[in-house]
Design a protein around this motif. Sequence first.
Motif, PDB file in Angstrom:
ATOM      1  N   MET A   1       0.815  -1.205   0.000  1.00  0.00           N
ATOM      2  CA  MET A   1       0.000   0.000   0.000  1.00  0.00           C
ATOM      3  C   MET A   1       0.852   1.261   0.000  1.00  0.00           C
ATOM      4  SD  MET A   1      -2.703   1.350   2.884  1.00  0.00           S
ATOM      5  CE  MET A   1      -3.766  -0.083   2.817  1.00  0.00           C
ATOM      6  N   LYS A   2       1.993   1.219   0.670  1.00  0.00           N
ATOM      7  CA  LYS A   2       2.806   2.421   0.879  1.00  0.00           C
ATOM      8  C   LYS A   2       3.296   3.034  -0.423  1.00  0.00           C
ATOM      9  CE  LYS A   2       6.742   4.176   3.489  1.00  0.00           C
ATOM     10  NZ  LYS A   2       7.846   3.849   4.418  1.00  0.00           N
ATOM     11  N   ASP A   3       3.714   2.220  -1.390  1.00  0.00           N
ATOM     12  CA  ASP A   3       4.280   2.740  -2.636  1.00  0.00           C
ATOM     13  C   ASP A   3       3.359   2.555  -3.840  1.00  0.00           C
ATOM     14  OD1 ASP A   3       6.708   3.440  -1.344  1.00  0.00           O
ATOM     15  OD2 ASP A   3       7.329   1.336  -1.415  1.00  0.00           O
ATOM     16  N   SER A   4       2.125   2.164  -3.618  1.00  0.00           N
ATOM     17  CA  SER A   4       1.213   1.887  -4.721  1.00  0.00           C
ATOM     18  C   SER A   4       0.731   3.163  -5.387  1.00  0.00           C
ATOM     19  CB  SER A   4      -0.004   1.093  -4.225  1.00  0.00           C
ATOM     20  OG  SER A   4       0.401  -0.134  -3.654  1.00  0.00           O
ATOM     21  N   ALA A   5       0.709   3.145  -6.739  1.00  0.00           N
ATOM     22  CA  ALA A   5       0.171   4.302  -7.470  1.00  0.00           C
ATOM     23  C   ALA A   5      -1.344   4.342  -7.372  1.00  0.00           C
ATOM     24  CB  ALA A   5       0.594   4.238  -8.933  1.00  0.00           C
ATOM     25  N   ILE A   6      -1.959   3.166  -7.267  1.00  0.00           N
ATOM     26  CA  ILE A   6      -3.410   3.054  -7.143  1.00  0.00           C
ATOM     27  C   ILE A   6      -3.727   2.097  -5.995  1.00  0.00           C
ATOM     28  CG2 ILE A   6      -5.536   2.216  -8.234  1.00  0.00           C
ATOM     29  CD1 ILE A   6      -4.348   2.968 -10.931  1.00  0.00           C
ATOM     30  N   VAL A   7      -4.674   2.489  -5.157  1.00  0.00           N
ATOM     31  CA  VAL A   7      -5.181   1.607  -4.110  1.00  0.00           C
ATOM     32  C   VAL A   7      -6.676   1.437  -4.341  1.00  0.00           C
ATOM     33  CG1 VAL A   7      -5.634   1.327  -1.648  1.00  0.00           C
ATOM     34  CG2 VAL A   7      -3.446   2.260  -2.416  1.00  0.00           C
ATOM     35  N   LEU A   8      -7.111   0.196  -4.445  1.00  0.00           N
ATOM     36  CA  LEU A   8      -8.509  -0.105  -4.707  1.00  0.00           C
ATOM     37  C   LEU A   8      -9.215  -0.491  -3.417  1.00  0.00           C
ATOM     38  CD1 LEU A   8     -10.758  -0.623  -6.855  1.00  0.00           C
ATOM     39  CD2 LEU A   8      -9.946  -3.001  -6.927  1.00  0.00           C
ATOM     40  N   LEU A   9     -10.274   0.251  -3.102  1.00  0.00           N
ATOM     41  CA  LEU A   9     -11.094  -0.071  -1.935  1.00  0.00           C
ATOM     42  C   LEU A   9     -12.251  -0.944  -2.386  1.00  0.00           C
ATOM     43  CD1 LEU A   9     -11.355   3.355  -0.035  1.00  0.00           C
ATOM     44  CD2 LEU A   9      -9.833   1.430   0.442  1.00  0.00           C
ATOM     45  N   GLY A  10     -12.117  -2.242  -2.205  1.00  0.00           N
ATOM     46  CA  GLY A  10     -13.132  -3.175  -2.664  1.00  0.00           C
ATOM     47  C   GLY A  10     -13.804  -3.887  -1.514  1.00  0.00           C
ATOM     48  N   ILE A  11     -14.332  -3.144  -0.575  1.00  0.00           N
ATOM     49  CA  ILE A  11     -14.976  -3.734   0.597  1.00  0.00           C
ATOM     50  C   ILE A  11     -16.459  -3.391   0.612  1.00  0.00           C
ATOM     51  CG2 ILE A  11     -12.852  -3.697   1.936  1.00  0.00           C
ATOM     52  CD1 ILE A  11     -13.856  -1.223   3.365  1.00  0.00           C
ATOM     53  N   ARG A  12     -17.194  -4.026   1.505  1.00  0.00           N
ATOM     54  CA  ARG A  12     -18.628  -3.786   1.618  1.00  0.00           C
ATOM     55  C   ARG A  12     -18.883  -2.501   2.409  1.00  0.00           C
ATOM     56  NH1 ARG A  12     -20.653  -9.009   4.588  1.00  0.00           N
ATOM     57  NH2 ARG A  12     -19.029  -8.209   5.976  1.00  0.00           N
ATOM     58  N   PRO A  13     -20.007  -1.839   2.156  1.00  0.00           N
ATOM     59  CA  PRO A  13     -20.292  -0.599   2.879  1.00  0.00           C
ATOM     60  C   PRO A  13     -20.468  -0.809   4.375  1.00  0.00           C
ATOM     61  CG  PRO A  13     -22.178  -1.289   1.560  1.00  0.00           C
ATOM     62  CD  PRO A  13     -21.024  -2.143   1.143  1.00  0.00           C
ATOM     63  N   GLN A  14     -20.806  -2.024   4.802  1.00  0.00           N
ATOM     64  CA  GLN A  14     -20.968  -2.295   6.224  1.00  0.00           C
ATOM     65  C   GLN A  14     -19.646  -2.639   6.917  1.00  0.00           C
ATOM     66  OE1 GLN A  14     -22.332  -3.970   3.650  1.00  0.00           O
ATOM     67  NE2 GLN A  14     -22.860  -6.085   4.171  1.00  0.00           N
ATOM     68  N   ASP A  15     -18.559  -2.745   6.155  1.00  0.00           N
ATOM     69  CA  ASP A  15     -17.248  -3.008   6.745  1.00  0.00           C
ATOM     70  C   ASP A  15     -16.592  -1.706   7.213  1.00  0.00           C
ATOM     71  OD1 ASP A  15     -17.490  -5.732   6.272  1.00  0.00           O
ATOM     72  OD2 ASP A  15     -16.570  -5.603   4.292  1.00  0.00           O
ATOM     73  N   ASP A  16     -15.420  -1.810   7.823  1.00  0.00           N
ATOM     74  CA  ASP A  16     -14.750  -0.641   8.405  1.00  0.00           C
ATOM     75  C   ASP A  16     -13.979   0.143   7.342  1.00  0.00           C
ATOM     76  OD1 ASP A  16     -13.739   1.206  10.210  1.00  0.00           O
ATOM     77  OD2 ASP A  16     -12.092  -0.095  10.860  1.00  0.00           O
ATOM     78  N   TRP A  17     -14.707   0.744   6.404  1.00  0.00           N
ATOM     79  CA  TRP A  17     -14.050   1.507   5.355  1.00  0.00           C
ATOM     80  C   TRP A  17     -13.438   2.801   5.888  1.00  0.00           C
ATOM     81  CZ3 TRP A  17     -16.219   6.263   4.928  1.00  0.00           C
ATOM     82  CH2 TRP A  17     -17.557   6.412   5.319  1.00  0.00           C
TER      83      TRP A  17
END
Length: 207
Positions: A1-17
């Motif tokens: 995650m630290k050096d990523s150009a893109i981070v994809l948030l692929g979690i459910r809305p009820q999770d700890d986003w």
Amino acid sequence: MKDSAIVLLGIRPQDDWSGLIKTIAERNPSTQVISIIAGVTIDQLQKAAGKELAITRIIPNTLTDTGFGYSGATLSRKSDKIIIDPFLSSFGKVDYIPEEQIDIYTGYGVAGPNYVYNFFIALTNAGVLGGLSRKQANAVALENLQGAAKMLEITGKHPYELLDINNSAGGVGIAAQHELDASDFAAGVQNAVLAAIQRTTDLGKDD
């Protein structure tokens, strides 16, 4: 995650986003964040992050294996389309839309195959009811679906124009059309889309 150009948030809305976006803001605040969390707005994500991030909210299409389908995407002020677009375009077409259309896009576009599958089932069942084998009904229905879609694409005609071509006076097609017009078919599809849009909106309020 630290050096990523893109981070994809692929979690459910009820999770700890909210906790996850805070972590991203701390570890890699310059990354391009792509969120596919249904119902959660860019503003909600920005507030949870505690700082302004480059957040793109997308609704990915569900037909990636076919090469068809649209993803709906909304860019925030800091989003870099030059970085984002190749990623999104790698699994289908992209429609850049205002965020107020995201929930509509979800209920209409992303859930769209559901409506087609239900129509396919109804049509094949009708073929079997009329006397065809299941195999025959499936094959004919699939050809008709593909062919009708191609006719819309290559002719550019309005569906009503194509119906006029198919429906001769006093013929088979217009008899079928009369029954469809008298049924709740159109209203059922429209109500299903509106229910899907409402459910998407409600998901964003459940956090």
